[in-house]
Design an enzyme around this catalytic site. Structure first.
Site, PDB file in Angstrom:
ATOM      1  N   GLU A 417       3.381   7.771   8.698  1.00  0.00           N
ATOM      2  CA  GLU A 417       3.510   6.640   9.880  1.00  0.00           C
ATOM      3  C   GLU A 417       5.117   6.779  10.369  1.00  0.00           C
ATOM      4  O   GLU A 417       5.418   6.511  11.358  1.00  0.00           O
ATOM      5  CB  GLU A 417       3.202   5.353   9.463  1.00  0.00           C
ATOM      6  CG  GLU A 417       1.687   5.189   9.508  1.00  0.00           C
ATOM      7  CD  GLU A 417       0.910   5.693   8.443  1.00  0.00           C
ATOM      8  OE1 GLU A 417       1.513   5.967   7.479  1.00  0.00           O
ATOM      9  OE2 GLU A 417      -0.551   5.595   8.362  1.00  0.00           O
ATOM     10  N   HIS A 486      -6.506  -4.192   6.418  1.00  0.00           N
ATOM     11  CA  HIS A 486      -6.801  -3.741   7.805  1.00  0.00           C
ATOM     12  C   HIS A 486      -6.874  -4.685   8.769  1.00  0.00           C
ATOM     13  O   HIS A 486      -7.070  -4.559  10.027  1.00  0.00           O
ATOM     14  CB  HIS A 486      -8.110  -3.003   7.882  1.00  0.00           C
ATOM     15  CG  HIS A 486      -8.007  -1.486   7.420  1.00  0.00           C
ATOM     16  ND1 HIS A 486      -7.914  -1.305   5.951  1.00  0.00           N
ATOM     17  CD2 HIS A 486      -8.299  -0.264   7.925  1.00  0.00           C
ATOM     18  CE1 HIS A 486      -8.192   0.241   5.558  1.00  0.00           C
ATOM     19  NE2 HIS A 486      -8.225   0.729   6.891  1.00  0.00           N
TER      20      HIS A 486
END
Ligand SMILES: Cc1ncc(C[n+]2csc(CCOP(=O)(O)OP(=O)(O)O)c2C)c(N)n1
Length: 680
Positions: A417, A486
C-alpha cells in the site's frame, strides 16, 4: 587531445573541490548560526560526506530528479541551489527555498529537479519510484536519484520501492549513504544481513557495493555507470556508498556511542583533503589557486548569512497559503456554498434535482464508466492498485478496464500500500494523473504515512512548489460481516488533515460528478466508496458535469429537524425520514458529500431554519467526524438551536463478525428516528 582532457579534468576537479568546500563551510557556518539561535529545530550537518553529494549529483542531467533525506544541505548545494536561498530557509525567511515553511529538513527547488528533503526515514523512496514511473510513461529520459541513509533499509518502504522499481524497470538510482550509524546505533545492531547491497541484489537490481564515499571520483564514476544503466531502460541501480559523518547526528548529539579513535581514523580520509592533495600532486592546481577558491567560498557563505539575516519572514496570514493548489474550494460565506472555479455556488436549501428516479446505472457502474471516460480522454490518467487488472478489483469496479486500456494504464501492483500511494504521489508530481485504489480504508493505514505525511504536506513544506494531483479511491464502512479488519470507517482521521480533500458520494450521480471533479484538482483527493452502495441505482448523465468538491446537497427538504450525514448513511437516514414523515415530522437531510472541505454554509442554513440537528455517521462515535460537525454547529449557530446537537454513530467497538452483532454496532434507522423525536 590529451591536453584537452587534462584541462577538462582540471576544471572539473577544481569545481568539485570548490563545491565540497562550499558545503563544508556552509555547514560549519550553519552550526555557528545554530549556536547563535538564528536557526531552529534540528540541524543535521553533512560534514565528512561532501564527496558523496558532489560525486553523485554533479553527473546528473538537468532534467533528472533528486529526492533525499533530512541531511540535505549538501545535496541541495551540489545541485546548484543558491546558498543564499538555502541559508534563508534555515533562518526561516520568506526568501528561503521553501519560503521558510520547510526548514533544514525540507529543502525544495523544483526548478532544479530538487524534489525535496524528507524527514520520515525512507518516506522519499516510493515517491522517487513514482517519479521514475512518470518519466518512463512519458518517455522523458529522466532518472530519479533517491538518496537514503543506511537507517532506511529496514523500513518496509525500502523493500516495497525496490521491488516496484525492479518489476517495472523504472529509471531510478537508489543511493545509500552508509555512514555506519542511524542516530547512535551502529548498523551491526540493526541489520542482520551481510551487506546492504545484498538487499538490492535480492530484487535483481544492478548493484555497486561499497563505493568509496570519501573519494569524489569513485562516487562520480559509480553514479555515472548507474545513470547510464537506468537511462537505457534496463531498470534501477543501487549504489552503496561508504562514508562517515564527522559530527553528531544533529546539533543535539554529544556523540557518545562511538570512539574518538574511530573518528580520527575516518578524518584521516577527509574527502576534501584527499581531493586537495590530488589536485596538488597531479599538478592541477597550485596552493595559490586553491587558496583563492577557499577565499571565494568564504565570501559566498558570508554573503549567504547576510542575505538570510536581512530577509523578511512571511506574515502570519501566510500560514494559510500553500496548503492547497487548486483554488476551487474557498469558503463562499459571501455567496453561500463552496465554489469551484467556473461553477456557480449553490445556496439553495431546496432538494437538488441530483437524485433522479431509480433507474439506469449502479453506483459501481457510474464509477467504472467515469474511470473509462477519464482514461479515454486523458493520456496522463492511469490506474494502479492491487488486483485491479484481470481480477477486476476486489469490488469489481475496474472490471474490463485492463482489456480496453492495457497493463500500462491499468496497473496491477504488489500488495504494497505504501508503494502504491507513494508511487502515485511521485507520478502526480511528475505530470501524470494517477488514480490509485486501496482495497479498503482499513488497509490504507499501511499507507497512512504516504497519505498524511507526504501527499498532504508536500505542497506546504515546499512553499507551494509541489502539486500532488492524486486520487485515492478506497472503500469505507461495514455491513458485510467482514469483521474488524475490513469494516471500519476511518475517513474522519483523514478529514482532519489539512492538505487532503475527502469526498464521499452516496449516489451514482454524485459518484460520477465527484470523481470528475476530483480529477480536476491539483491536490490529493481521498475518494470514498461503500460496498453496500455499489448496487444502488440512479440516473447518471453521460455528460461532463461536476459535483463541486466542498458542496453539500440537501437530499430531502424538511422544516422540523436537520439530519446531517454522508456516504452509506444517506439512504439509511432517508428511510428514517420517510418513517418520520408518516408521523408528520419533516426532516431535512443534508448529505455532506465532501468531508474536507466541509460545506458548513449549507449545514448552518438548514439548522437555522429547523433549529434542531442530528449528525449521523457509521464511524466510531468517539472522535468521529460527527463530533466535528456537531462542534461547528454549536459554535456557529448556538442561538438558533432549540436543543443539543445529537449524534448517532457507530458503537465504540471493533466491528464484530456475527450478523446480529454487526447490526448492533452500526447506526440504525430506529436510532435515527429516536434521536430526531427526542429533540421535538
Ligand atoms: C520513520 C522515522 N523513524 C524514526 C525517525 C527518527 N530518526 C531521524 S534520523 C534517524 C536515523 C536515520 O539514520 P540514517 O538513515 O542512517 O541516516 P543518517 O542520519 O545516518 O544520515 C532516525 C531514527 C524518523 N525521522 N523517521
Amino acid at each position: 587531445m590529451a591536453r584537452a582532457t587534462l584541462t577538462t579534468e582540471k576544471s572539473q576537479l577544481l569545481q568539485d573541490y570548490r563545491l565540497m568546500l562550499l558545503i563544508r563551510r556552509f555547514e560549519e557556518t550553519s552550526a555557528e548560526m545554530y549556536g547563535r539561535g538564528k536557526i531552529g529545530g534540528f540541524l543535521h550537518l553533512y560534514i565528512g560526506e561532501e564527496a558523496v553529494a558532489v560525486g553523485a549529483i554533479k553527473v546528473l542531467e538537468p532534467q533528472d530528479y533528486i529526492l533525499t533525506h533530512y541531511r540535505d544541505h549538501g545535496h541541495a548545494l551540489a545541485r546548484g541551489m543558491d546558498p543564499r536561498r538555502l541559508m534563508a530557509e534555515l533562518f526561516g525567511r520568506a526568501t528561503g527555498c521553501s519560503r521558510g515553511k520547510g526548514g533544514s529538513m525540507h529543502l525544495f527547488d523544483t526548478g532544479l529537479g530538487f524534489m525535496g528533503g524528507y524527514a520520515i526515514v525512507g518516506g522519499q523512496l516510493p515517491i522517487a519510484t513514482g517519479l521514475g514511473l512518470a518519466s518512463q510513461m512519458r518517455d522523458e529520459q529522466r532518472v530519479a536519484l533517491v538518496i537514503i541513509g543506511d537507517g532506511a533499509v529496514q523500513e518496509g518502504e525500502f523493500h516495497e520501492s525496490l521491488n516496484l522499481a525492479a518489476l517495472w524497470k523504472l529509471p531510478v538510482v537508489f543511493l545509500c549513504e552508509n555512514n555506519g550509524y542511524g542516530m547512535g546505533t551502529p548498523i551491526s545492531k540493526t541489520y542482520s544481513g551481510k551487506g546492504i547491497h545484498e538487499l538490492a541484489r535480492s530484487y535483481d537490481i544492478a548493484c555497486r557495493p561499497q563505493v568509496d564515499g570519501m573519494d569524489v571520483l569513485a562516487v562520480r564514476e559509480a553514479t555515472q555507470e548507474a545513470l547510464t544503466h537506468a537511462r537505457s531502460g534496463q531498470g534501477p541501480c543501487f549504489l552503496e556508498v561508504l562514508t562517515y559523518r564527522f559530527r553528531g547526528h544533529s546539533m543535539a548529539d554529544p556523540v557518545e556511542y562511538r570512539s574518538r579513535e574511530e573518528e580520527e581514523q575516518w578524518k584521516q580520509r577527509d574527502p576534501i583533503q584527499i581531493l586537495r592533495r590530488r589536485l596538488q600532486e597531479e599538478g592541477h592546481a597550485s596552493v595559490v589557486e586553491l587558496e583563492a577558491e577557499e577565499r571565494a567560498v568564504e565570501a559566498e557563505v558570508e554573503e549567504a548569512v547576510r542575505f538570510a539575516d536581512e530577509s523578511p519572514v512571511l506574515p502570519p496570514e501566510a500560514i494559510f497559503e500553500d496548503v492547497y493548489a487548486s483554488p476551487p474550494t474557498t469558503p463562499a460565506s459571501q455567496g453561500g456554498g463552496w465554489r469551484v472555479e467556473g461553477e456557480e455556488a449553490s445556496s439553495s436549501p431546496q432538494p437538488s434535482t441530483l437524485h433522479p428516479p431509480p433507474s439506469q446505472v449502479t453506483y459501481r457502474e457510474a464509477i467504472r464508466t467515469t474511470l473509462r471516460d477519464l482514461l479515454r480522454r486523458d493520456d496522463r490518467v492511469f490506474l494502479m492498485g492491487e488486483d485491479i487488472g484481470e481480477y477486476g478489483g476486489a469490488y469489481a469496479v475496474t472490471r474490463g478496464l485492463l482489456k480496453e486500456f492495457g497493463p500500462e494504464r491499468v496497473r496491477n501492483t504488489p500488495i504494497a500500500e505504501s508503494a502504491i500511494v507513494g508511487a502515485g504521489i511521485g507520478a502526480a508530481m511528475g505530470g501524470m494523473r494517477p488514480i490509485v485504489e486501496i482495497m479498503t480504508i482499513n488497509f490504507s493505514l499501511l499507507a497512512m504515512d504516504q497519505i498524511v505525511n507526504h501527499a498532504a504536506k508536500l505542497r506546504s513544506m515546499s512553499g507551494g512548489q509541489i502539486k500532488v494531483p492524486l486520487v485515492i479511491r478506497t472503500v469505507s464502512g461495514g455491513g458485510n460481516q467482514l469483521g474488524a479488519q475490513h469494516s471500519q470507517s476511518l475517513e474522519g482521521w483523514y478529514a482532519s488533515v489539512p492538505g487532503l480533500k475527502v469526498v464521499a458520494p452516496a449516489t451514482p450521480y454524485d459518484a460520477r460528478g465527484l470523481l470528475l471533479a476530483a480529477l480536476d484538482q491539483e491536490d490529493p483527493v481521498l475518494f470514498l466508496e461503500h460496498s453496500l452502495l455499489y448496487g444502488q441505482r440512479g440516473a447518471v448523465p453521460e455528460t461532463d458535469y461536476r459535483v463541486p468538491i466542498g458542496l453539500a446537497d440537501v437530499k430531502r427538504a424538511g422544516r422540523d429537524a436537520t439530519v446531517i450525514t454522508y456516504l452509506r448513511m444517506v439512504p439509511v437516514v432517508l428511510r428514517a425520514a420517510e418513517r418520520l414523515a408518516q408521523e408528520g415530522i419533516e426532516v431535512e437531510v443534508v448529505d455532506l458529500r465532501s468531508l474536507r472541505p466541509l460545506d458548513m454554509d449549507t449545514v448552518l442554513a438548514s439548522v437555522r431554519r429547523t433549529s434542531r440537528a442530528v449528525v449521523v455517521e457509521e464511524a466510531w462515535r468517539t472522535g468521529g467526524f460527527a463530533a466535528e460537525v456537531a462542534a461547528r454547529i454549536q459554535e456557529e449557530a448556538f442561538d438558533d438551536l432549540d436543543g443539543p446537537v445529537l449524534r448517532v454513530a457507530g458503537a465504540d467497538v471493533p466491528m464484530p463478525y456475527a450478523r446480529e452483532l454487526e447490526r448492533a454496532a452500526l447506526p440504525s434507522e430506529d436510532e435515527i428516528v429516536r434521536a430526531v423525536k427526542s429533540l421535538l
